[in-house]
Design an enzyme around this catalytic site. Structure first.
Site, PDB file in Angstrom:
ATOM      1  N   ARG A 103      71.897  57.140 -16.439  1.00  0.00           N
ATOM      2  CA  ARG A 103      71.306  57.550 -15.170  1.00  0.00           C
ATOM      3  C   ARG A 103      71.046  59.042 -15.257  1.00  0.00           C
ATOM      4  O   ARG A 103      71.844  59.790 -15.878  1.00  0.00           O
ATOM      5  CB  ARG A 103      72.280  57.287 -14.010  1.00  0.00           C
ATOM      6  CG  ARG A 103      72.410  55.836 -13.597  1.00  0.00           C
ATOM      7  CD  ARG A 103      71.155  55.323 -12.888  1.00  0.00           C
ATOM      8  NE  ARG A 103      71.286  53.981 -12.385  1.00  0.00           N
ATOM      9  CZ  ARG A 103      70.895  52.872 -13.033  1.00  0.00           C
ATOM     10  NH1 ARG A 103      70.354  52.964 -14.226  1.00  0.00           N
ATOM     11  NH2 ARG A 103      71.025  51.687 -12.473  1.00  0.00           N
ATOM     12  N   GLU A 116      64.192  61.486 -10.186  1.00  0.00           N
ATOM     13  CA  GLU A 116      63.412  60.459 -10.872  1.00  0.00           C
ATOM     14  C   GLU A 116      62.436  59.836  -9.885  1.00  0.00           C
ATOM     15  O   GLU A 116      62.891  59.323  -8.853  1.00  0.00           O
ATOM     16  CB  GLU A 116      64.357  59.392 -11.428  1.00  0.00           C
ATOM     17  CG  GLU A 116      63.667  58.377 -12.315  1.00  0.00           C
ATOM     18  CD  GLU A 116      64.664  57.395 -12.926  1.00  0.00           C
ATOM     19  OE1 GLU A 116      65.581  57.822 -13.636  1.00  0.00           O
ATOM     20  OE2 GLU A 116      64.511  56.188 -12.643  1.00  0.00           O
ATOM     21  N   HIS A 174      62.077  54.972 -16.906  1.00  0.00           N
ATOM     22  CA  HIS A 174      63.147  53.998 -16.609  1.00  0.00           C
ATOM     23  C   HIS A 174      62.740  52.584 -17.055  1.00  0.00           C
ATOM     24  O   HIS A 174      62.626  51.669 -16.236  1.00  0.00           O
ATOM     25  CB  HIS A 174      63.485  54.028 -15.110  1.00  0.00           C
ATOM     26  CG  HIS A 174      64.890  53.578 -14.811  1.00  0.00           C
ATOM     27  ND1 HIS A 174      65.725  54.238 -13.944  1.00  0.00           N
ATOM     28  CD2 HIS A 174      65.604  52.532 -15.265  1.00  0.00           C
ATOM     29  CE1 HIS A 174      66.885  53.615 -13.871  1.00  0.00           C
ATOM     30  NE2 HIS A 174      66.834  52.568 -14.674  1.00  0.00           N
TER      31      HIS A 174
HETATM   32  C1  DGY Z   1      69.873  48.677 -14.385  1.00  0.00           C
HETATM   33  O1  DGY Z   1      69.909  47.481 -14.664  1.00  0.00           O
HETATM   34  O2  DGY Z   1      70.863  49.304 -13.986  1.00  0.00           O
HETATM   35  C2  DGY Z   1      68.561  49.369 -14.532  1.00  0.00           C
HETATM   36  O3  DGY Z   1      68.723  50.726 -14.750  1.00  0.00           O
HETATM   37  C3  DGY Z   1      67.700  49.148 -13.325  1.00  0.00           C
HETATM   38  O4  DGY Z   1      68.386  49.550 -12.192  1.00  0.00           O
END
Ligand code: DGY
Length: 315
Positions: free
Chosen positions: A233, A262, A281
């Protein structure tokens, strides 16, 4: 006459697959419905993007029975608040481990071998002949991979890295001795890991203890030849400190699937740097994996609405 369908709050942008799976089973309400008179009728939340599911929202939804997250990370959901209210929260672990690990390797290789820069250059009129001095990257084979967070995805990354003849070092809340034996992985303190890794891959959950984990002090401990890969993250890294380290070239490069904020605003200084590879992402974004995630998230949602046990439950 058709029985009334349970009402489910969801942000827009759901894929046709998800619409198909939910058809005739729930009535979808837009996120904004939580602000209006319909809030009391909401029985479920289908959390698709990262819209925050916080205490304030939960307080408005007095008849909520389930939260189903399409994804594994639940840092955008106040899980403790849901637990206090007795609302089960489902997610989609395991089925995306391999896809995210593949993406981590893709980012690592792209940064090491300057793939995005090469792609950009190959499209220009300057690319007229083979130039042996152009775009030298860094060896991946034989390099040391440092993994922060040796959970299921971290383990999958380590397995792939062994195929690239990398040495594996890791830092985790708990030691994983079976993995150490299987992959000749070595456990290190975070400081030692930072100083040792040629490629540092972040794949830990975002929590109070990992927010800003990699800041100025940590980046200063990395080798000038090292690359940072973040597939966890954005909030695990201090963006300002990372930007400065990349501008000063105190580390070699970064490959980021996630950022904080983001997405990055159009004028963000990170976007001007050629030693950064960015993806929006995409960790689990394959047709096959997203289909499995959709199925599991819908399954969890329907189970929760029916008062049954979900296949995958966080709380
Ligand atoms: C997850 O599966 O955590 C991805 O980052 C999408 O949120």
């Amino acid at each position: 006459m058709q029985a009334e369908l349970p009402r489910v709050l969801s942000a827009g942008g759901l894929t046709p697959t998800i619409h198909e799976l939910l058809a005739n089973r729930v009535e979808l309400l837009p996120w904004e419905a939580a602000q209006g008179a319909a809030a009391d009728s909401v029985a479920g939340i289908f959390s698709y993007g990262h819209d925050p599911v916080d205490e304030l929202l939960l307080a408005r939804l007095s008849n909520l029975r389930v939260i189903s997250n399409h994804g594994v990370g639940v840092d955008h959901i106040d899980v403790e608040a849901a637990r206090r209210r007795g609302i089960p929260v489902g997610n989609t672990p395991a089925i995306l481990d391999a896809a995210v690990a593949d993406m981590a390797m893709a980012l690592l290789l792209a940064a090491a071998r300057r793939l995005a820069e090469g792609d950009r250059f190959a499209r220009t009129s300057g690319a007229t002949e083979f130039d042996p001095s152009a775009l030298h990257g860094r060896d991946v084979h034989g390099a040391t991979l440092g993994i922060v967070g040796l959970g299921n995805i971290g383990y999958q990354i380590a397995r792939r890295a062994r195929g690239f003849d990398m040495r594996i070092v890791y830092h985790n809340r708990n030691r994983r001795e079976a993995v150490e034996r299987e992959l000749a992985a070595e456990y290190l303190s975070l400081d030692d890991l930072l100083a040792t890794a040629d490629f540092l891959v972040l794949i830990c959950p975002l929590s109070d203890s990992t927010r800003g984990l990699i800041g100025r002090r940590e980046l200063a401990q990395m080798k000038p030849t090292a690359t940072l890969v973040n597939i966890a993250r954005g909030g695990v890294v201090d963006t300002g400190a990372l930007t400065a380290a990349l501008q000063e070239r105190s580390i070699y490069a970064a490959a980021l699937d996630v950022t904080d904020p983001e997405p990055l605003p159009a004028d963000h200084p990170l976007l001007a740097l050629d030693n950064v590879t960015l993806t929006p992402h995409l960790g689990s974004a394959t047709v096959e994996t997203r289909r499995r995630m959709a199925e599991l998230a819908v399954d969890n949602l329907l189970a929760g609405l029916a008062g049954e046990e979900m296949k995958c439950r966080v709380v």
